[in-house]
Design a protein around this motif. Sequence first.
Motif, PDB file in Angstrom:
ATOM      1  N   HIS A  32       0.527  -0.813  -0.114  1.00 44.58           N
ATOM      2  CA  HIS A  32       0.084   0.025  -0.124  1.00 44.58           C
ATOM      3  C   HIS A  32       0.698   1.385  -0.405  1.00 44.58           C
ATOM      4  N   LEU A  83       0.830   4.399  -3.003  1.00 45.03           N
ATOM      5  CA  LEU A  83       0.873   5.316  -2.482  1.00 45.03           C
ATOM      6  C   LEU A  83       1.982   6.672  -3.165  1.00 45.03           C
ATOM      7  N   THR A 106       1.883   6.724  -7.049  1.00 45.72           N
ATOM      8  CA  THR A 106       1.185   7.153  -7.532  1.00 45.72           C
ATOM      9  C   THR A 106       1.244   8.963  -7.302  1.00 45.72           C
ATOM     10  N   TYR A 113       3.130  14.890 -13.414  1.00 44.30           N
ATOM     11  CA  TYR A 113       2.358  15.175 -14.334  1.00 44.30           C
ATOM     12  C   TYR A 113       2.131  16.508 -14.319  1.00 44.30           C
ATOM     13  N   GLY A 135      -3.875   2.506   8.156  1.00 49.49           N
ATOM     14  CA  GLY A 135      -2.684   2.919   7.432  1.00 49.49           C
ATOM     15  C   GLY A 135      -3.718   2.716   5.645  1.00 49.49           C
ATOM     16  N   VAL A 136      -3.657   1.273   6.205  1.00 48.75           N
ATOM     17  CA  VAL A 136      -4.091   0.338   4.598  1.00 48.75           C
ATOM     18  C   VAL A 136      -4.966   1.216   4.459  1.00 48.75           C
ATOM     19  N   ALA A 147      -4.119   4.726   2.892  1.00 51.26           N
ATOM     20  CA  ALA A 147      -3.360   4.923   1.317  1.00 51.26           C
ATOM     21  C   ALA A 147      -4.194   3.715   0.066  1.00 51.26           C
ATOM     22  N   PHE A 148      -4.299   3.095   0.590  1.00 56.08           N
ATOM     23  CA  PHE A 148      -5.092   2.495  -0.678  1.00 56.08           C
ATOM     24  C   PHE A 148      -6.395   3.676  -0.847  1.00 56.08           C
ATOM     25  N   SER A 156      -4.531   6.305  -2.745  1.00 60.69           N
ATOM     26  CA  SER A 156      -4.589   6.517  -4.248  1.00 60.69           C
ATOM     27  C   SER A 156      -5.253   6.513  -5.648  1.00 60.69           C
ATOM     28  N   LEU A 173      -6.263   9.842  -5.820  1.00 53.31           N
ATOM     29  CA  LEU A 173      -5.315  10.945  -6.449  1.00 53.31           C
ATOM     30  C   LEU A 173      -5.391  10.016  -8.478  1.00 53.31           C
ATOM     31  N   TRP A 174      -5.654   8.652  -8.111  1.00 56.18           N
ATOM     32  CA  TRP A 174      -5.749   8.453  -9.523  1.00 56.18           C
ATOM     33  C   TRP A 174      -6.911   8.960 -10.468  1.00 56.18           C
ATOM     34  N   LEU A 180      -8.485  11.263 -10.061  1.00 62.91           N
ATOM     35  CA  LEU A 180      -8.063  13.175  -9.951  1.00 62.91           C
ATOM     36  C   LEU A 180      -7.594  13.078 -10.950  1.00 62.91           C
ATOM     37  N   LEU A 181      -6.065  12.209 -11.192  1.00 63.58           N
ATOM     38  CA  LEU A 181      -4.989  12.195 -12.274  1.00 63.58           C
ATOM     39  C   LEU A 181      -5.886  12.643 -14.018  1.00 63.58           C
ATOM     40  N   VAL A 182      -7.114  10.717 -13.706  1.00 64.10           N
ATOM     41  CA  VAL A 182      -7.285  10.591 -14.756  1.00 64.10           C
ATOM     42  C   VAL A 182      -8.217  11.950 -15.209  1.00 64.10           C
ATOM     43  N   GLN A 210      -8.275  14.943 -14.468  1.00 62.24           N
ATOM     44  CA  GLN A 210      -8.407  16.371 -14.766  1.00 62.24           C
ATOM     45  C   GLN A 210      -7.768  16.747 -16.114  1.00 62.24           C
ATOM     46  N   HIS A 211      -6.828  15.170 -16.408  1.00 61.60           N
ATOM     47  CA  HIS A 211      -6.221  14.713 -17.758  1.00 61.60           C
ATOM     48  C   HIS A 211      -6.813  15.181 -18.950  1.00 61.60           C
ATOM     49  N   GLU A 223     -10.236  16.273 -18.967  1.00 60.42           N
ATOM     50  CA  GLU A 223     -10.711  17.797 -18.994  1.00 60.42           C
ATOM     51  C   GLU A 223      -9.756  18.208 -19.740  1.00 60.42           C
ATOM     52  N   ASP A 224      -8.410  18.151 -19.470  1.00 60.02           N
ATOM     53  CA  ASP A 224      -7.560  19.454 -20.273  1.00 60.02           C
ATOM     54  C   ASP A 224      -7.289  19.370 -21.513  1.00 60.02           C
TER      55      ASP A 224
END
Lengths: 95, 83
Positions: free
Chosen positions: A49, A53, A56, A63, B42-43, B46-47, B50, B53-54, B56-58, B60-61, B63-64
Amino acid sequence: MVFLPDESRSLPPPPLLNKGSVWLGFAGWMSALIDNAFNQRPIFGAGVHRQILLATLGCFVGYHLVKRAEYMHAKVDRELFEYMRHHPVDFQGSG
Amino acid sequence: MAASLRAVRRLGLVAAAPPSLAFTRSAFVAKKADNAQPNWLGVGLAFGTSAALWALLVKQHNEDVKEYERRKQAREHKCRECS
């Protein structure tokens, strides 16, 4: 100072996996592996994990950094070509 | 006394007793990290982070890309004299 001004959206966006995001994602993954090594855990098998993290996070930051870098380069190129357009005499030799 | 101490040393619990002064902070009384019991909070965090974040990134991309295509269309429709 804005990180990404609005006019940066007129540029073609870099691919999702570009040199910055892949490299920083790899660096994040490496730092998770190094953390495993320093704490005497199995290097690849422990803390998956954490590895995911940090990788990512690296991709995300990479990016956006590449987007900003491409914007800064395009801005400088635009100013350069504007200058060349306004001073054609200075650039005759290359033609 | 010696026999029980030896038994304790075999179990690896020699340095486990904390000092009697309760108000000192010392690096020497840190607990040993227990890597056998997963820290499920914590696990999960973290997941979850992650995945967020992925996503959000996809998002954002995509949309760009849409915004770039939209501005390209608008620019091509707008002015023909400044090329």
